[in-house]
Write an enzyme that holds these catalytic residues in place. Structure first.
Site, PDB file in Angstrom:
ATOM      1  CB  SER A   1      -0.940   0.020   1.307  1.00  0.00           C
ATOM      2  OG  SER A   1      -1.792  -1.067   1.275  1.00  0.00           O
TER       3      SER A   1
ATOM      4  CG  HIS B   1      -3.061  -0.955  -3.577  1.00  0.00           C
ATOM      5  ND1 HIS B   1      -4.171  -0.003  -3.500  1.00  0.00           N
ATOM      6  CD2 HIS B   1      -2.759  -1.495  -2.375  1.00  0.00           C
ATOM      7  CE1 HIS B   1      -4.006   0.140  -2.260  1.00  0.00           C
ATOM      8  NE2 HIS B   1      -3.352  -0.777  -1.483  1.00  0.00           N
TER       9      HIS B   1
ATOM     10  CD  GLU C   1      -5.161   2.105  -6.728  1.00  0.00           C
ATOM     11  OE1 GLU C   1      -5.517   3.307  -6.930  1.00  0.00           O
ATOM     12  OE2 GLU C   1      -4.436   1.609  -5.482  1.00  0.00           O
TER      13      GLU C   1
ATOM     14  CG  ASN D   1      -5.008   4.147   0.024  1.00  0.00           C
ATOM     15  OD1 ASN D   1      -6.038   4.066  -0.001  1.00  0.00           O
ATOM     16  ND2 ASN D   1      -4.373   3.016   0.297  1.00  0.00           N
TER      17      ASN D   1
HETATM   18  N1  LIG Z   1      -5.458  -4.478   5.083  1.00  0.00           N
HETATM   19  C1  LIG Z   1      -5.812  -3.673   3.950  1.00  0.00           C
HETATM   20  O1  LIG Z   1      -6.701  -2.922   3.836  1.00  0.00           O
HETATM   21  C2  LIG Z   1      -4.977  -3.472   2.799  1.00  0.00           C
HETATM   22  C3  LIG Z   1      -5.335  -2.806   1.719  1.00  0.00           C
HETATM   23  C4  LIG Z   1      -4.616  -3.106   0.562  1.00  0.00           C
HETATM   24  C5  LIG Z   1      -3.229  -3.544   0.642  1.00  0.00           C
HETATM   25  N2  LIG Z   1      -2.603  -4.103   1.758  1.00  0.00           N
HETATM   26  C6  LIG Z   1      -1.492  -4.484   1.920  1.00  0.00           C
HETATM   27  O2  LIG Z   1      -1.402  -6.075   1.942  1.00  0.00           O
HETATM   28  C7  LIG Z   1      -0.213  -6.592   2.743  1.00  0.00           C
HETATM   29  C8  LIG Z   1      -0.789  -7.298   3.699  1.00  0.00           C
HETATM   30  O3  LIG Z   1      -1.945  -6.665   4.465  1.00  0.00           O
HETATM   31  P1  LIG Z   1      -2.711  -7.607   5.633  1.00  0.00           P
HETATM   32  O4  LIG Z   1      -3.600  -6.455   6.150  1.00  0.00           O
HETATM   33  O5  LIG Z   1      -3.356  -8.793   4.911  1.00  0.00           O
HETATM   34  O6  LIG Z   1      -1.568  -7.982   6.865  1.00  0.00           O
HETATM   35  P2  LIG Z   1      -1.690  -9.240   7.767  1.00  0.00           P
HETATM   36  O7  LIG Z   1      -1.083  -8.858   8.949  1.00  0.00           O
HETATM   37  O8  LIG Z   1      -3.384  -9.496   8.015  1.00  0.00           O
HETATM   38  O9  LIG Z   1      -1.164 -10.443   6.852  1.00  0.00           O
HETATM   39  C9  LIG Z   1       0.113 -10.582   6.516  1.00  0.00           C
HETATM   40  C10 LIG Z   1       0.674 -12.167   6.655  1.00  0.00           C
HETATM   41  O10 LIG Z   1       1.826 -12.382   5.774  1.00  0.00           O
HETATM   42  C11 LIG Z   1       2.519 -13.202   6.286  1.00  0.00           C
HETATM   43  N3  LIG Z   1       4.061 -13.138   6.345  1.00  0.00           N
HETATM   44  C12 LIG Z   1       4.961 -12.089   6.815  1.00  0.00           C
HETATM   45  N4  LIG Z   1       5.921 -12.567   6.470  1.00  0.00           N
HETATM   46  C13 LIG Z   1       5.906 -13.484   5.635  1.00  0.00           C
HETATM   47  C14 LIG Z   1       7.027 -14.223   4.520  1.00  0.00           C
HETATM   48  N5  LIG Z   1       8.154 -13.788   4.845  1.00  0.00           N
HETATM   49  N6  LIG Z   1       6.758 -15.280   4.100  1.00  0.00           N
HETATM   50  C15 LIG Z   1       5.240 -15.496   4.227  1.00  0.00           C
HETATM   51  N7  LIG Z   1       4.275 -15.117   4.601  1.00  0.00           N
HETATM   52  C16 LIG Z   1       4.583 -13.813   5.382  1.00  0.00           C
HETATM   53  C17 LIG Z   1       1.966 -13.163   7.861  1.00  0.00           C
HETATM   54  O11 LIG Z   1       2.181 -14.389   8.915  1.00  0.00           O
HETATM   55  C18 LIG Z   1       0.565 -12.718   8.001  1.00  0.00           C
HETATM   56  O12 LIG Z   1      -0.131 -13.971   7.968  1.00  0.00           O
HETATM   57  C19 LIG Z   1       0.398  -5.319   3.189  1.00  0.00           C
HETATM   58  O13 LIG Z   1       1.500  -4.884   2.390  1.00  0.00           O
HETATM   59  C20 LIG Z   1      -0.687  -4.167   3.287  1.00  0.00           C
HETATM   60  O14 LIG Z   1      -0.023  -2.887   3.146  1.00  0.00           O
HETATM   61  C21 LIG Z   1      -3.532  -4.084   2.778  1.00  0.00           C
END
Ligand SMILES: NC(=O)c1ccc[n+]([C@@H]2O[C@H](COP(=O)([O-])OP(=O)(O)OC[C@H]3O[C@@H](n4cnc5c(N)ncnc54)[C@H](O)[C@@H]3O)[C@@H](O)[C@H]2O)c1
Length: 670
Positions: free
Chosen positions: A115, A136, A148, A186
């Site tokens: 993000s 995204h 995106e 965003n």
């Molecule tokens: N939450 C939102 O609304 C949103 C929206 C768009 C984008 N994002 C982006 O998506 C990504 C994930 O966000 P999220 O909210 O799902 O986070 P989250 O914390 O719910 O999930 C992240 C997952 O990644 C795993 N992980 C971490 N390191 C790892 C590795 N080396 N190998 C394999 N798995 C690994 C973790 O164990 C966890 O299960 C981020 O980059 C975030 O910025 C989030």
């Protein structure tokens, strides 16, 4: 096979969507516990979908079976696309990409769902940065259609194009963003949230009033504070911090937002709404939106159309920023944005300055054109209306088509739609409105212009290919039929729903279908409204090629290189369809014929379907097919125009069109 790394909130939802659309998905996380949690979350969302009757139990089981949980990166060796959705930590992401680089095939696409980081930075540890893109997604990624698509500094354009097409195959609505902080959505959504907080901070209004004003002004179900409570105040702070660093004070996190984050408490939404403050609040929220939306367009982050689509599809705003500017009037909108510029001591974006000087509203294009290697692709870009045809779409299609025919640098033309559908027919609201205001002449004029465009397509000296990657209904099928070639993906489907809503196809559907398929099959499709999938369409000759999404562009190039085909003869009717073709060839509308229908499953289904169609529409459509069969195409389509006032003037047409999506129509035969 597709893959997702990170089985958290986003990753599990992305994997769910891939599996729902029929792809096998490998889902990777650090350990068994985390990956199991991801799968359980998918199971929970699917169970809720079954309870709400969105899925059948069996579908949910099949979807879950397509998700393969693992902790081994080795299992990604065969993935066509890997989406990374791990923690928002640049080192973690770079490390994941270095491993993907090692384990994945050289031609697999690697995507980051970051993000806040630049795609270019995430890709910096890979040997093949040209195959890395940003995808995204928005929460909840199995439900929110927006994505995106972001090219990093070294992403190959062919990778971006492939990733884009794959998003469409996943039923997503892609928009194209530059690799710029906050991308498109965003970039304006975060300052919008911040402005809501500032209104509270400056004691302009209380939360209840700001919520009410935002809901009313932006046509949304949840205001900014309730939204932050649901999606997380930490995310709002994190995004504003990042944007603030990139773009300065206007974007920085308000002190009150940070205090609320530190308190770990949700916003208190209680209080009385002060109606006298609603306009003041709406103006402030609109002003900041107009300013930052124009700034992002100035910087080439996205187009005005994609910015609007981002707001409508991703945030579910009733209108996008530029549509809102047009609605308010450019003078008033520019004055509001000037207040923001003064308050923050920044320049008013050029896009707004120029537009205000012209005194004209923004021209929002519904159809776009791009030329690559001499092939002009003309794309209808109304994904949230399933690319339905209306007067403006038709006008812009015509303009860009003629431009492509005249352009010496163009050797072939592709007609396409963006998002999940190719083209889902004509805009039904346009018909209803004109029937109600007794302006049937407008319907006739619209249809006539559409027919002229499709005749020009058919006569084009340059080969024209329809790129059908999803649903084609009514006018969509008619548009495709006017092209020299139709290329489809396995997701494509075709149907003429017209007789079920009291009308008949008027853009050549009663004529070109016969010329492609013969009279029996044409009547089957037009009268019964039976939908056919890509493979069946290929078997009966409705389409020329069916190819997987990643071979679509190659197939199109090959057909264009072949040039226009010679005169087309209907393909031999396959054995499977002989009975239904015979039945309709010999008047399937005759009650005696229906009673004596042969025991064939397609005939039986068609007879049942005919029972729910509008009788006048069936009769006229059948007559048009009979009368036009042997005429030159120009005269044949003219027949469709002659009966338009009769059909649109019928009570059944009004019943069919106005009941659509609400209740089954009750046709009376008048
Ligand atoms: N939450 C939102 O609304 C949103 C929206 C768009 C984008 N994002 C982006 O998506 C990504 C994930 O966000 P999220 O909210 O799902 O986070 P989250 O914390 O719910 O999930 C992240 C997952 O990644 C795993 N992980 C971490 N390191 C790892 C590795 N080396 N190998 C394999 N798995 C690994 C973790 O164990 C966890 O299960 C981020 O980059 C975030 O910025 C989030």
């Amino acid at each position: 096979m597709l893959a997702v790394v990170g089985a958290g909130n986003m990753g599990s939802g992305i994997a769910q969507k891939m599996a729902t659309e029929g792809f096998d998905v490998v889902l990777v996380d650090l350990d068994d516990d985390r990956v199991t949690r991801g799968v359980e979350s998918i199971r929970g969302t699917l169970a809720a979908g079954v309870a709400r009757r969105i899925f059948k139990e069996d579908d949910a089981t099949a979807i879950l079976r397509r998700v393969r949980p693992t902790t081994r990166f080795e299992d990604l060796a065969d993935a066509d696309l890997v989406v990374e959705a791990v923690f928002e930590d640049l080192d973690v992401k770079k490390d994941v990409f270095a491993r993907l680089d090692r384990f994945c095939r050289p031609d697999s696409i690697l995507a980051t769902n970051t993000s806040s980081f630049a795609v270019t930075d995430v890709a910096s540890n890979t040997r093949l940065p040209e195959r890395v893109v940003g995808l995204h997604y928005f929460y909840h990624p199995a439900k929110n259609r927006l994505v995106e698509v972001v090219a990093g500094a070294r992403s190959a354009e062919s990778t971006v194009a492939k990733a884009w097409t794959l998003q469409e195959a996943l039923g997503k609505t892609p928009i194209r963003s530059k690799d710029s902080c906050g991308f498109i959505v965003n970039r304006f959504f975060s300052p919008w949230l911040n402005e809501a907080v500032r209104l509270l901070e400056e004691r302009v209004a209380n939360t209840a009033t700001i919520e009410a004003a935002a809901k009313q002004g932006f046509g949304i179900g949840m205001g900014p504070f309730e939204l932050m409570n649901v999606t997380g105040i930490p995310i709002a702070v994190h995004t504003a911090d990042t944007l603030g660093r990139a773009f300065g004070p206007l974007y920085q996190t308000p002190a009150l937002l940070r205090r609320q984050f530190e308190s770990r408490r949700p916003w208190d939404l209680s209080g009385d709404i002060d109606g006298s403050l609603v306009d003041v609040v709406t103006d402030r929220l609109a002003a900041v939106t107009f300013h930052v939306a124009a700034a992002l367009v100035d910087e080439g982050v996205g187009t005005i159309e994609d910015t609007d689509i981002g707001a409508r599809v991703g945030l579910r705003w009733q209108r996008g920023p530029f549509e809102m500017i047009n609605k308010r009037g450019i003078r008033e909108a520019a004055a509001l944005a000037s207040d923001v510029a003064r308050r923050w001591n920044v320049r008013l974006p050029d896009r707004l300055l120029k537009q205000a000087a012209s005194k004209q509203p923004f021209e929002l294009r519904l159809v776009t054109r791009s030329v690559v290697d001499g092939i002009a692709t003309i794309t209808i870009n109304r994904p949230d209306a399933m690319n339905a045809l209306n007067e403006r779409v038709m006008e812009q299609l015509n303009e860009l088509f003629m431009l492509s025919v005249d352009d010496p640098g163009t050797r072939g033309i592709v007609l396409a739609g963006t998002g999940k559908a190719f083209v889902a027919g004509a805009d039904i609201r346009f018909f209803v409105k004109n029937i109600e205001s007794k302006a049937l002449d407008r319907i006739v004029a619209f249809t006539k212009r559409g027919q002229e465009l499709l005749l020009a397509v058919e006569r084009s000296p340059k080969p024209v290919v329809a790129r059908v990657h999803g649903l084609a209904l009514g006018g969509g099928v008619e548009m495709a039929l006017a092209c020299h070639y139709i290329v489809a993906t396995p997701k494509a489907s075709f149907a003429f729903p017209e007789t079920g809503i009291g009308i008949y196809p008027g853009l050549g559907g009663t004529q070109r279908t016969t010329r492609r398929l013969g009279k029996g099959l044409a009547k089957w499709l037009v009268l019964s409204g039976q939908a056919v999938g890509a493979e069946e369409a290929l078997a009966i000759g409705l389409v020329d090629r069916v190819v997987p999404y990643d071979e679509l562009d190659g197939a199109i190039q090959e057909l264009i290189a072949r040039g226009r085909p010679g005169a087309r003869q209907p393909r031999a009717i396959p054995e499977t369809h002989r009975a239904v073709a015979d039945f309709f060839e010999h008047d399937g509308l005759d009650p005696a014929a229906r009673a004596a229908a042969p025991a064939d499953p397609r005939v039986a289904t068609a007879v049942r379907r005919l029972g729910s169609k509008a009788p006048i529409a069936l009769r006229i459509a059948s007559e048009l097919i009979d009368r036009g069969e042997k005429l030159p195409i120009e005269r044949a389509v003219a027949l469709e125009l002659e009966r338009l006032e009769e059909i649109f003037g019928s009570a059944d047409a009004y019943e069919g069109l106005s009941s659509l999506g609400q209740r089954p129509p009750a046709f009376k035969g008048v």
